[in-house]
Write a protein that holds these residues in place. Structure first.
Motif, mmCIF file in Angstrom:
data_model
loop_
_atom_site.group_PDB
_atom_site.id
_atom_site.type_symbol
_atom_site.label_atom_id
_atom_site.label_comp_id
_atom_site.label_asym_id
_atom_site.label_seq_id
_atom_site.Cartn_x
_atom_site.Cartn_y
_atom_site.Cartn_z
ATOM 1 N N LEU A 36 0.820 -1.213 0.000
ATOM 2 C CA LEU A 36 0.000 0.000 0.000
ATOM 3 C C LEU A 36 0.857 1.267 0.000
ATOM 4 O O LEU A 36 0.449 2.300 -0.542
ATOM 5 C CB LEU A 36 -0.934 -0.001 1.211
ATOM 6 C CG LEU A 36 -2.093 -1.007 1.134
ATOM 7 C CD1 LEU A 36 -2.781 -1.137 2.485
ATOM 8 C CD2 LEU A 36 -3.101 -0.585 0.062
ATOM 9 N N ALA A 37 2.043 1.198 0.596
ATOM 10 C CA ALA A 37 2.930 2.358 0.611
ATOM 11 C C ALA A 37 3.614 2.571 -0.732
ATOM 12 O O ALA A 37 3.971 3.713 -1.075
ATOM 13 C CB ALA A 37 3.993 2.183 1.702
ATOM 14 N N ILE A 155 5.277 6.444 -5.728
ATOM 15 C CA ILE A 155 5.738 6.093 -7.079
ATOM 16 C C ILE A 155 6.606 7.246 -7.579
ATOM 17 O O ILE A 155 6.141 8.384 -7.659
ATOM 18 C CB ILE A 155 4.555 5.881 -8.038
ATOM 19 C CG1 ILE A 155 3.621 4.782 -7.497
ATOM 20 C CG2 ILE A 155 5.044 5.527 -9.429
ATOM 21 C CD1 ILE A 155 2.321 4.672 -8.256
ATOM 22 N N GLU A 156 7.865 6.958 -7.910
ATOM 23 C CA GLU A 156 8.801 8.036 -8.272
ATOM 24 C C GLU A 156 8.339 8.783 -9.513
ATOM 25 O O GLU A 156 8.307 10.014 -9.520
ATOM 26 C CB GLU A 156 10.203 7.460 -8.484
ATOM 27 C CG GLU A 156 11.255 8.530 -8.718
ATOM 28 C CD GLU A 156 12.657 7.964 -8.744
ATOM 29 O OE1 GLU A 156 13.588 8.723 -9.090
ATOM 30 O OE2 GLU A 156 12.839 6.776 -8.429
ATOM 31 N N THR A 157 8.012 8.089 -10.568
ATOM 32 C CA THR A 157 7.511 8.737 -11.785
ATOM 33 C C THR A 157 6.187 8.073 -12.163
ATOM 34 O O THR A 157 5.118 8.584 -11.876
ATOM 35 C CB THR A 157 8.533 8.631 -12.933
ATOM 36 O OG1 THR A 157 8.917 7.263 -13.125
ATOM 37 C CG2 THR A 157 9.764 9.465 -12.633
ATOM 38 N N ASP A 186 -9.579 1.708 -0.124
ATOM 39 C CA ASP A 186 -8.265 1.242 -0.553
ATOM 40 C C ASP A 186 -8.400 -0.189 -1.046
ATOM 41 O O ASP A 186 -9.202 -0.967 -0.502
ATOM 42 C CB ASP A 186 -7.254 1.295 0.590
ATOM 43 C CG ASP A 186 -7.034 2.714 1.100
ATOM 44 O OD1 ASP A 186 -6.935 3.639 0.266
ATOM 45 O OD2 ASP A 186 -6.961 2.897 2.331
ATOM 46 N N LEU A 187 -7.612 -0.559 -2.061
ATOM 47 C CA LEU A 187 -7.697 -1.889 -2.650
ATOM 48 C C LEU A 187 -6.407 -2.657 -2.425
ATOM 49 O O LEU A 187 -5.306 -2.091 -2.545
ATOM 50 C CB LEU A 187 -7.941 -1.808 -4.164
ATOM 51 C CG LEU A 187 -9.374 -1.613 -4.682
ATOM 52 C CD1 LEU A 187 -10.006 -0.342 -4.127
ATOM 53 C CD2 LEU A 187 -9.367 -1.604 -6.197
ATOM 54 N N VAL A 188 -6.551 -3.928 -2.097
ATOM 55 C CA VAL A 188 -5.428 -4.862 -2.107
ATOM 56 C C VAL A 188 -5.793 -5.962 -3.097
ATOM 57 O O VAL A 188 -6.736 -6.723 -2.872
ATOM 58 C CB VAL A 188 -5.152 -5.455 -0.709
ATOM 59 C CG1 VAL A 188 -3.987 -6.442 -0.782
ATOM 60 C CG2 VAL A 188 -4.855 -4.349 0.303
ATOM 61 N N LEU A 198 -3.409 -0.738 -4.087
ATOM 62 C CA LEU A 198 -3.889 0.438 -4.821
ATOM 63 C C LEU A 198 -4.651 1.326 -3.838
ATOM 64 O O LEU A 198 -5.875 1.252 -3.730
ATOM 65 C CB LEU A 198 -4.794 0.017 -5.988
ATOM 66 C CG LEU A 198 -4.145 -0.758 -7.135
ATOM 67 C CD1 LEU A 198 -5.200 -1.162 -8.164
ATOM 68 C CD2 LEU A 198 -3.049 0.078 -7.803
ATOM 69 N N PRO A 199 -3.928 2.174 -3.107
ATOM 70 C CA PRO A 199 -4.605 3.070 -2.172
ATOM 71 C C PRO A 199 -5.366 4.173 -2.906
ATOM 72 O O PRO A 199 -5.173 4.393 -4.114
ATOM 73 C CB PRO A 199 -3.460 3.645 -1.347
ATOM 74 C CG PRO A 199 -2.276 3.575 -2.259
ATOM 75 C CD PRO A 199 -2.472 2.322 -3.084
#
Length: 211
Positions: A36-37, A155-157, A186-188, A198-199
């Motif tokens: 999630l992070a 996510i960096e980019t 929020d999705l797991v 996928l928060p």
């Protein structure tokens, strides 16, 4: 001598949970929290072999880790699977089973190919956004399927993922969900032995050809 006409069926024994609850629970917790992070990163997760077949080893491990007597869980399963899973979860975690989606802290769904409307679940509030529902969604895998591009915190980019066995309108649903921030679900996504988080903060774009 009286002969019984109807034998009472024996109660099916409850299958085991974690062999080592502390070690396995910690490993499962860290895998889900990391997923999630860092949305879109695939995290391996050892399952629990004794989980009911309708739950599966991987979601079974997540359930044993995240559910307790203070949480409500909605089971989007048909009978008799729902009763079997409810009995197993209550025995191992003490969790409360609810039929009300909008009060559930967690929802365990039957398949990623047929999902209830996300707005039917608890969205939290501006003051307590953490009181929303976390959806545990089984999918077939992350090697083939619909291609998504992800952007946002963690996510960096950009990051791309493949998801096999998910609804065609997932990106559209998550766009509407993100617009509710700080509220929203929020999705797991749970494949055999792996999870992707996928928060609600993640922007999701469907890159599937012809989507």
């Amino acid at each position: 001598m009286t002969t019984a006409l109807h034998a009472t069926p024996a109660t099916t024994p409850i299958t085991p949970g974690f062999a080592d609850p502390v070690i396995e629970g910690q490993a499962t917790f860290h895998a889900v929290m990391h997923a999630l992070a860092r949305p879109g990163e695939r995290r391996t997760l050892a399952g629990v072999a004794g989980a009911p077949s309708a739950l599966g080893p991987t979601i079974g491990a997540i359930a044993l880790t995240l559910l307790d007597f203070e949480t409500n869980v909605f089971l989007g399963l048909d009978e008799p699977a729902r009763s079997d899973v409810a009995r197993w979860l209550k025995f191992h975690t003490g969790t409360r089973i609810t039929d009300a989606m909008d009060t559930a802290a967690f929802a365990i769904l039957a398949t990623g190919e047929s999902l209830p409307p996300f707005e039917a679940f608890c969205q939290g509030s501006d003051t307590y956004p953490d009181r929303s529902t976390t959806l545990l969604i089984p999918v077939a895998g992350f090697e083939t399927g619909r291609r998504f591009q992800l952007k946002g915190p963690g996510i960096e980019t950009t990051r791309e993922i493949l998801v096999e066995g998910i609804v065609a309108d997932l990106a559209e649903r998550l766009t509407a969900n993100r617009e509710l921030f700080p509220r929203g679900v929020d999705l797991v996504l749970v494949a055999p032995g792996e999870v992707i988080g996928l928060p609600r903060t993640t922007r999701v774009f469907d890159l599937t050809q012809g989507a």
